[in-house]
Enzyme design. Structure first.
Site, mmCIF file in Angstrom:
data_model
loop_
_atom_site.group_PDB
_atom_site.id
_atom_site.type_symbol
_atom_site.label_atom_id
_atom_site.label_comp_id
_atom_site.label_asym_id
_atom_site.label_seq_id
_atom_site.Cartn_x
_atom_site.Cartn_y
_atom_site.Cartn_z
ATOM 1 N N ARG A 173 9.771 16.398 -16.781
ATOM 2 C CA ARG A 173 8.816 15.879 -15.800
ATOM 3 C C ARG A 173 8.636 16.902 -14.687
ATOM 4 O O ARG A 173 9.556 17.661 -14.359
ATOM 5 C CB ARG A 173 9.307 14.546 -15.205
ATOM 6 C CG ARG A 173 9.466 13.435 -16.224
ATOM 7 C CD ARG A 173 8.148 13.032 -16.874
ATOM 8 N NE ARG A 173 7.178 12.569 -15.918
ATOM 9 C CZ ARG A 173 7.108 11.297 -15.463
ATOM 10 N NH1 ARG A 173 7.975 10.395 -15.904
ATOM 11 N NH2 ARG A 173 6.190 10.938 -14.589
ATOM 12 N N LYS B 203 9.975 -0.866 -13.994
ATOM 13 C CA LYS B 203 8.710 -0.677 -14.692
ATOM 14 C C LYS B 203 8.504 -1.702 -15.808
ATOM 15 O O LYS B 203 7.561 -1.593 -16.589
ATOM 16 C CB LYS B 203 8.639 0.743 -15.253
ATOM 17 C CG LYS B 203 8.718 1.811 -14.161
ATOM 18 C CD LYS B 203 8.630 3.215 -14.725
ATOM 19 C CE LYS B 203 8.765 4.251 -13.608
ATOM 20 N NZ LYS B 203 8.632 5.633 -14.115
ATOM 21 N N PRO C 70 2.468 4.266 -13.999
ATOM 22 C CA PRO C 70 2.640 3.345 -12.875
ATOM 23 C C PRO C 70 4.102 3.259 -12.455
ATOM 24 O O PRO C 70 4.999 3.205 -13.294
ATOM 25 C CB PRO C 70 2.143 2.017 -13.436
ATOM 26 C CG PRO C 70 1.206 2.393 -14.527
ATOM 27 C CD PRO C 70 1.769 3.641 -15.123
ATOM 28 N N GLU C 71 4.339 3.241 -11.144
ATOM 29 C CA GLU C 71 5.704 3.140 -10.636
ATOM 30 C C GLU C 71 5.986 1.694 -10.242
ATOM 31 O O GLU C 71 5.130 0.810 -10.393
ATOM 32 C CB GLU C 71 5.894 4.142 -9.505
ATOM 33 C CG GLU C 71 5.583 5.563 -9.982
ATOM 34 C CD GLU C 71 6.095 6.672 -9.075
ATOM 35 O OE1 GLU C 71 7.069 6.471 -8.342
ATOM 36 O OE2 GLU C 71 5.508 7.778 -9.127
#
Length: 326
Positions: free
Chosen positions: A316, A52, A2-3
């Protein structure tokens, strides 16, 4: 993962339905039993997001005068959802945006799930058969790390990377380490602070945007899309990016974050509702239409037709257009 927009929406849901109420705190799974014992019966006074990080502040017992939102919390619960964490809200679930469905106590139970990417509204199943339950509070489903319950709303947390009870000094340390967040009033000049933190590093800008000590809340999707929108090559060192480009990046992040918080969806294409492009409504319904480069490796760039590339950057996956971002 989740951002930032998802975590801000979670904090808003807590403020709408649980803040200023005494809460029963439990750990059906058992892994948060000691923390639950410290907090059970106290009032949830604050719900805040920083990038976050979700921070839930608790103070006083169930005899505290209400409202208590201005009271400095004695204890905090710090939650980082990580890759697999999610909150389920059941019972009375207030709307966070125009047109969002609402669940009330008198209606068949529904649940809003926030985490594991983006928020969604789905039936709250009583069991594997998927039957809606009229029982309140509903029984925990799955490995619930912590349950926060008022007489009208239940919030269940599953699978977080971090869930811990902290004191004010430890919360202050989290804030001190974090990069600026457009939604948080913790920096006198957040845009200038963002520019300063990027310009002092020789690390690739594509990596810096994901560094939560540089800027809070940006994840893989926002990173790829912001760089594309800025026509910025992701491997350029932060120290070499002109200040005016970084100023524009920050302003774009402000707009995208606010839109994501309002809608619960990351819509990052600039051409939506334009000639020959899908409508915004169509992109909300179809995830594949929402982004210009993210998740589109090997496909033609929507702007120039070049092939979208995919590579690993600091562990990433990065998506970018080598022609538009040259």
């Amino acid at each position: 993962m989740p951002e930032g927009h998802t975590v801000h929406r979670i904090a808003r849901q807590f403020r709408a339905d649980l803040v200023d109420h005494p809460v029963a705190v439990s750990s059906p799974q058992g892994r948060f039993a000691a923390g639950a014992a410290l907090l059970d019966g106290s009032v949830l006074t604050t719900a805040a997001a920083l990038g976050k990080h979700l921070l839930l502040g608790f103070g006083y017992g169930d005899d505290a005068p209400l409202p208590v939102s201005d009271v400095v919390p004695e204890r905090w619960v710090h939650v980082h959802l990580g890759l697999y964490g999610a909150w389920d809200f059941r019972g009375r679930v207030s709307p966070l945006a125009d047109g969002q469905p609402v669940a009330f106590l008198g209606a068949p139970r529904r649940a809003v799930r926030m985490g594991e990417g983006e928020a969604s509204l789905a039936p709250a199943a009583a069991g594997d058969a998927g039957v809606l339950t009229e029982v309140f509070p509903p029984p925990p489903v799955g490995a619930v790390r912590v349950r926060l319950a008022t007489d009208a709303t239940v919030a269940d947390l599953r699978g977080p990377t971090a869930c811990e009870v902290l004191g004010p000094p430890e919360v202050a340390a989290i804030v001190a380490k974090a990069g600026p967040d457009p939604q948080v009033d913790a920096w006198p000049e957040p845009q200038a602070e963002f520019v300063r933190r990027v310009r002092r590093r020789r690390v690739a800008i594509g990596q810096l945007l994901m560094d939560q000590s540089v800027v809070s809340g940006i994840g893989n999707i926002y990173r790829a899309e912001m760089l594309f929108r800025a026509r910025l090559e992701p491997h350029v060192p932060g120290s070499a990016v002109p200040e005016e480009v970084l100023d524009a990046l920050w302003r774009d992040w402000v707009v995208l974050l606010e839109d994501g918080i309002r809608t619960g969806v990351m819509l990052t294409r600039e051409d939506l509702d334009g000639p020959g492009a899908p409508s915004r409504a169509a992109a909300v319904a179809d995830r594949s239409l929402r982004h210009a480069v993210y998740g589109r490796a090997g496909e033609p760039c929507l702007r120039c037709g070049s092939t979208i590339l995919r590579e690993e950057l600091a562990g990433r996956t990065l998506y970018w257009c080598p022609a538009c971002q040259s």
